[in-house]
Design a protein around this motif. Structure first.
Motif, PDB file in Angstrom:
ATOM      1  N   GLN A 167       0.827  -1.201   0.000  1.00 17.38           N
ATOM      2  CA  GLN A 167       0.000   0.000   0.000  1.00 17.38           C
ATOM      3  C   GLN A 167       0.865   1.256   0.000  1.00 17.38           C
ATOM      4  O   GLN A 167       2.063   1.209   0.300  1.00 17.38           O
ATOM      5  CB  GLN A 167      -0.917   0.007   1.235  1.00 17.38           C
ATOM      6  CG  GLN A 167      -1.878  -1.174   1.305  1.00 17.38           C
ATOM      7  CD  GLN A 167      -2.628  -1.186   2.633  1.00 17.38           C
ATOM      8  OE1 GLN A 167      -2.023  -1.237   3.710  1.00 17.38           O
ATOM      9  NE2 GLN A 167      -3.952  -1.128   2.549  1.00 17.38           N
ATOM     10  N   SER A 180      -4.683  17.281   2.648  1.00  9.85           N
ATOM     11  CA  SER A 180      -5.191  15.916   2.769  1.00  9.85           C
ATOM     12  C   SER A 180      -6.709  15.897   2.739  1.00  9.85           C
ATOM     13  O   SER A 180      -7.368  16.894   3.027  1.00  9.85           O
ATOM     14  CB  SER A 180      -4.694  15.282   4.070  1.00  9.85           C
ATOM     15  OG  SER A 180      -5.130  16.046   5.184  1.00  9.85           O
ATOM     16  N   GLU A 191      -2.984   5.544   4.675  1.00 13.10           N
ATOM     17  CA  GLU A 191      -2.830   5.172   3.270  1.00 13.10           C
ATOM     18  C   GLU A 191      -3.096   6.378   2.378  1.00 13.10           C
ATOM     19  O   GLU A 191      -4.107   7.054   2.494  1.00 13.10           O
ATOM     20  CB  GLU A 191      -3.795   4.044   2.909  1.00 13.10           C
ATOM     21  CG  GLU A 191      -3.606   3.527   1.487  1.00 13.10           C
ATOM     22  CD  GLU A 191      -4.504   2.344   1.163  1.00 13.10           C
ATOM     23  OE1 GLU A 191      -4.462   1.872   0.019  1.00 13.10           O
ATOM     24  OE2 GLU A 191      -5.256   1.915   2.069  1.00 13.10           O
ATOM     25  N   ALA A 192      -2.142   6.630   1.474  1.00 13.47           N
ATOM     26  CA  ALA A 192      -2.278   7.745   0.532  1.00 13.47           C
ATOM     27  C   ALA A 192      -2.995   7.281  -0.734  1.00 13.47           C
ATOM     28  O   ALA A 192      -2.919   6.108  -1.106  1.00 13.47           O
ATOM     29  CB  ALA A 192      -0.905   8.298   0.183  1.00 13.47           C
ATOM     30  N   GLN A 193      -3.677   8.199  -1.373  1.00 15.83           N
ATOM     31  CA  GLN A 193      -4.390   7.877  -2.601  1.00 15.83           C
ATOM     32  C   GLN A 193      -3.469   7.948  -3.817  1.00 15.83           C
ATOM     33  O   GLN A 193      -3.720   7.310  -4.837  1.00 15.83           O
ATOM     34  CB  GLN A 193      -5.565   8.852  -2.787  1.00 15.83           C
ATOM     35  CG  GLN A 193      -6.538   8.870  -1.618  1.00 15.83           C
ATOM     36  CD  GLN A 193      -7.160   7.513  -1.341  1.00 15.83           C
ATOM     37  OE1 GLN A 193      -7.562   6.801  -2.269  1.00 15.83           O
ATOM     38  NE2 GLN A 193      -7.234   7.143  -0.064  1.00 15.83           N
ATOM     39  N   THR A 194      -2.404   8.735  -3.717  1.00 12.81           N
ATOM     40  CA  THR A 194      -1.445   8.893  -4.811  1.00 12.81           C
ATOM     41  C   THR A 194      -0.030   8.773  -4.249  1.00 12.81           C
ATOM     42  O   THR A 194       0.173   8.874  -3.027  1.00 12.81           O
ATOM     43  CB  THR A 194      -1.594  10.277  -5.480  1.00 12.81           C
ATOM     44  OG1 THR A 194      -1.260  11.295  -4.525  1.00 12.81           O
ATOM     45  CG2 THR A 194      -3.020  10.485  -5.985  1.00 12.81           C
TER      46      THR A 194
END
Length: 255
Positions: A167, A180, A191-194
């Motif tokens: 992840q 954010s 958890e980051a989206q990008t």
């Protein structure tokens, strides 16, 4: 020296020794706070033997200062020359030790900075997100100082959990709220989206240095105040000691 001047000197010396005793209490309390507080920057460096030694030295100096203040008060009130002489000698040794310590810190500041950097980077590498005392302290620093990593956010790239995860994880305490989205925790990993983490770009080394520079006046003021008290105590003790020609031990209470 007249009797009136001798009396004034005696009570001034008592007053300054009382202040010196209280300074010892403050120094000892500061050392205990650094050693026991779970949310100070020192917790992050707790694995360093040098940092622990510095804390114990502060506690020892504080306790010694309290003892010297007590002996000075006793020597002044009961006009005991041997105690006043011992007090003057110990104060002189303390002043010499303080000057030596200050010079050592000044000339070894680059080495100390490198040592601190090494310890903090190792803390980031071993960060597991299990909310240990060290991890809680570092999360507190990053969140409140709005920084990420030591030199920069890239320090976190060597973290074992982040490197081995499938992840896109990043430390939650680093998150830049303005950049954010969603609800994040103040500790562990998020958890980051990008691949571009929504975290602060500034490293905590710059934030800590800025904090130290901001409070430099307070630190210097305290140091100068302590030095002035020690100098006045030395002058008064040697003046009183030189003008006490006979000692009357009947003044000292017997138990």
């Amino acid at each position: 020296m007249g009797k009136g001047c001798l009396t004034v000197t005696k009570y001034f010396l008592f007053l300054f020794n009382l202040i010196f005793f209280l300074c010892g209490v403050v120094i000892m309390g500061f050392g205990l706070w650094l050693l026991l507080d779970n949310q100070s920057f020192i917790v992050v460096l707790s694995n360093s033997t040098s940092v622990k030694a510095a804390c114990y030295i502060l506690i020892g100096v504080g306790a010694f200062s309290m003892l010297m203040g007590f002996l000075g008060c006793l020597g002044a009130i009961y006009e005991i020359r041997c105690l006043l002489g011992l007090y003057f000698t110990c104060l002189l040794l303390i002043v010499i030790a303080q000057v030596a310590a200050g010079a050592l810190i000044y000339f070894q500041k680059e080495t100390l900075n490198e040592k601190m950097s090494t310890v903090v980077v190792q803390v980031l590498k071993d960060y597991s997100g299990k909310n240990t005392t060290t991890e809680q302290a570092w999360d507190f620093i990053q969140k409140n100082m709005e920084c990420c990593g030591w030199s920069s956010r890239l320090d976190w790239s060597e973290n074992e959990v982040i490197a081995n995860s499938s992840q896109l994880l990043f430390p939650c305490s680093c998150q830049n709220i303005s950049a954010s989205t969603g609800n994040f925790s103040d500790s562990s990993f998020c958890e980051a989206q990008t691949p571009d983490w929504p975290v602060y770009d500034t490293g905590c080394a710059a934030s800590v240095e800025s904090w130290l520079l901001t409070n430099l006046g307070v630190v210097l003021g305290i140091c100068l105040g302590v030095a002035l008290i020690e100098l006045v105590g030395m002058i008064l003790s040697i003046c009183l000691c030189r003008n006490i020609h006979t000692e009357d031990y009947t003044k000292v209470p017997k138990y």
